[in-house]
Design a protein around this motif. Structure first.
Motif, PDB file in Angstrom:
ATOM      1  N   GLU A 107       0.845  -1.196   0.000  1.00 17.20           N
ATOM      2  CA  GLU A 107       0.000   0.000   0.000  1.00 17.20           C
ATOM      3  C   GLU A 107       0.884   1.252   0.000  1.00 17.20           C
ATOM      4  O   GLU A 107       1.907   1.306   0.696  1.00 17.20           O
ATOM      5  N   GLY A 108       0.486   2.230  -0.770  1.00 16.65           N
ATOM      6  CA  GLY A 108       1.246   3.475  -0.849  1.00 16.65           C
ATOM      7  C   GLY A 108       2.222   3.515  -2.009  1.00 16.65           C
ATOM      8  O   GLY A 108       2.630   4.603  -2.434  1.00 16.65           O
ATOM      9  N   GLU A 109       2.602   2.350  -2.516  1.00 18.15           N
ATOM     10  CA  GLU A 109       3.515   2.307  -3.665  1.00 18.15           C
ATOM     11  C   GLU A 109       2.726   2.578  -4.952  1.00 18.15           C
ATOM     12  O   GLU A 109       1.505   2.507  -4.990  1.00 18.15           O
ATOM     13  N   ASN A 110       3.483   2.878  -6.003  1.00 21.36           N
ATOM     14  CA  ASN A 110       2.870   3.056  -7.317  1.00 21.36           C
ATOM     15  C   ASN A 110       2.866   1.731  -8.067  1.00 21.36           C
ATOM     16  O   ASN A 110       3.771   0.902  -7.902  1.00 21.36           O
ATOM     17  N   ALA A 111       1.857   1.541  -8.896  1.00 23.97           N
ATOM     18  CA  ALA A 111       1.757   0.332  -9.718  1.00 23.97           C
ATOM     19  C   ALA A 111       1.728   0.737 -11.179  1.00 23.97           C
ATOM     20  O   ALA A 111       0.946   1.614 -11.565  1.00 23.97           O
ATOM     21  N   LEU A 149      -5.008   7.870 -11.438  1.00 26.06           N
ATOM     22  CA  LEU A 149      -4.638   7.113 -12.637  1.00 26.06           C
ATOM     23  C   LEU A 149      -3.959   8.024 -13.652  1.00 26.06           C
ATOM     24  O   LEU A 149      -4.389   9.152 -13.873  1.00 26.06           O
ATOM     25  N   ARG A 150      -2.919   7.473 -14.263  1.00 27.05           N
ATOM     26  CA  ARG A 150      -2.266   8.171 -15.369  1.00 27.05           C
ATOM     27  C   ARG A 150      -2.054   7.151 -16.480  1.00 27.05           C
ATOM     28  O   ARG A 150      -1.476   6.103 -16.247  1.00 27.05           O
ATOM     29  N   VAL A 151      -2.532   7.485 -17.658  1.00 25.82           N
ATOM     30  CA  VAL A 151      -2.382   6.597 -18.803  1.00 25.82           C
ATOM     31  C   VAL A 151      -1.554   7.301 -19.863  1.00 25.82           C
ATOM     32  O   VAL A 151      -1.750   8.487 -20.123  1.00 25.82           O
ATOM     33  N   ALA A 177       0.038   5.945  -5.367  1.00 26.70           N
ATOM     34  CA  ALA A 177      -0.369   5.806  -3.961  1.00 26.70           C
ATOM     35  C   ALA A 177      -1.426   4.718  -3.816  1.00 26.70           C
ATOM     36  O   ALA A 177      -2.547   4.971  -3.358  1.00 26.70           O
ATOM     37  N   SER A 178      -1.073   3.514  -4.210  1.00 24.81           N
ATOM     38  CA  SER A 178      -2.052   2.421  -4.272  1.00 24.81           C
ATOM     39  C   SER A 178      -2.645   2.105  -2.901  1.00 24.81           C
ATOM     40  O   SER A 178      -2.035   2.351  -1.854  1.00 24.81           O
ATOM     41  N   ARG A 179      -3.847   1.553  -2.957  1.00 25.92           N
ATOM     42  CA  ARG A 179      -4.585   1.175  -1.750  1.00 25.92           C
ATOM     43  C   ARG A 179      -4.955  -0.294  -1.860  1.00 25.92           C
ATOM     44  O   ARG A 179      -5.042  -0.839  -2.958  1.00 25.92           O
ATOM     45  N   ALA A 180      -5.240  -0.931  -0.743  1.00 31.78           N
ATOM     46  CA  ALA A 180      -5.654  -2.333  -0.766  1.00 31.78           C
ATOM     47  C   ALA A 180      -6.881  -2.515  -1.659  1.00 31.78           C
ATOM     48  O   ALA A 180      -7.035  -3.540  -2.327  1.00 31.78           O
TER      49      ALA A 180
END
Lengths: 114, 115
Positions: free
Chosen positions: B15-19, B61-63, B78-81
Motif C-alpha cells: 500500500e502506498g507504492e505506485n503500480a 490514474l495516469r495513462v 499511492a495504491s490502496r488495498a
C-alpha cells in the motif's frame, strides 16, 4: 452499479443441454455486446447488436446464437453445451454502434457445464 | 486471439507504492481503454485515451499512449488495498479480425496491493 442487468447470475447444467442468458442494457443504450471470459481464452468478443440488428460478430460458435428484442434486451442462447463452454458470460452496452466511448458491463452470468 | 497483451501478468506491491502496468497491441486503433475487474465481477471502465492523445489523467490514474510503439501504460499512484483487482487494456482494433465495433481485450494484469 453499471445499470446493465444480467440473469441468471449462476447456472449449472449438463453437457448437451441448452441455456438462455438474458441481458437488459442501460436505459437509453442501443448497443449490446456479449463477451465470454474463461481462464484459458480470456475475454472473447462474441457478438454485438445495435437497435435490434446484428452489428458485429466475433468468435461465436455456431451452437450459440443471440438476438436483441424491440425493448432492447438481449438473449444469448447456448445449445449442445460442452464442458469447455463453462465460463463467465458478460453483456455490455453502449449508446452508439461504434466504439467511441466506454462499455458498461453487467455482473455476468457464470455458467458451469457438468 | 488477443489484440492487447498486458505486462506483467501479476504484480504485488505494498500500500502506498505506485503500480505500473503495460499494454502492447498489434494494429492501428482509434482509442485504447483500461478496465478494472474485481474477482468474478463485471468490468468497470477506468479511462479512455484516443489515438491522438499521449497522456491522460483521472484521479490517481495516469495513462500514456505511444502509437509508434503500439503500447500504453497505466500508472496507479499511492495504491490502496482496494485497488486489488485485474486490470485490462482494450482496443477497438481497426481492421483486426474483420469486424469493427467491438473491444478486444488483453489477458490482464492481476494487481495485489498488500496493506
Amino acid at each position: 452499479d453499471s445499470g446493465v442487468t444480467q440473469t441468471p447470475k449462476h447456472l449449472i447444467t449438463a453437457t448437451g443441454q441448452r441455456v438462455t442468458l438474458r441481458c437488459s442494457p442501460r436505459s437509453g443504450d442501443l448497443s449490446v455486446y456479449w463477451y465470454q471470459q474463461s481462464l484459458d481464452q480470456g475475454l472473447q468478443f462474441l457478438i454485438q447488436y445495435y437497435n435490434g440488428e446484428e452489428r458485429a460478430k466475433g468468435n461465436i460458435l455456431e451452437r450459440f446464437s443471440a438476438q436483441q428484442f424491440p425493448d432492447l434486451h438481449s438473449e444469448l442462447n447456448l445449445s449442445s453445451l460442452e464442458l469447455g463452454d463453462s465460463a463467465l458470460y458478460f453483456c455490455a452496452s453502449s449508446v452508439e454502434p461504434f466504439l467511441t466511448g466506454e462499455l458498461f458491463f453487467g455482473e455476468g452470468s457464470r455458467l458451469t457445464v457438468l | 486471439s488477443q489484440q492487447g497483451e498486458e505486462d506483467p501478468q501479476a504484480l504485488s506491491i505494498q500500500e502506498g507504492e505506485n503500480a505500473t502496468m503495460n499494454c502492447s497491441y498489434k494494429t492501428s486503433i482509434n482509442n485504447l481503454q483500461w478496465y478494472r475487474q474485481n474477482s468474478g465481477r463485471g468490468l468497470v471502465h477506468l479511462i479512455l485515451i484516443r489515438s491522438n492523445e499521449r497522456e491522460k489523467h483521472s484521479g490517481r490514474l495516469r495513462v500514456t499512449l505511444d502509437t509508434s510503439k503500439k503500447s500504453s501504460s497505466l500508472l496507479i499512484t499511492a495504491s490502496r488495498a482496494a485497488d486489488t483487482a485485474s486490470y485490462f487494456c482494450a482496443t477497438d482494433a481497426l481492421g483486426y479480425g474483420g469486424s469493427q465495433g467491438n473491444l478486444i481485450f488483453g489477458k490482464g494484469t492481476k494487481l495485489s496491493v498488500k496493506p
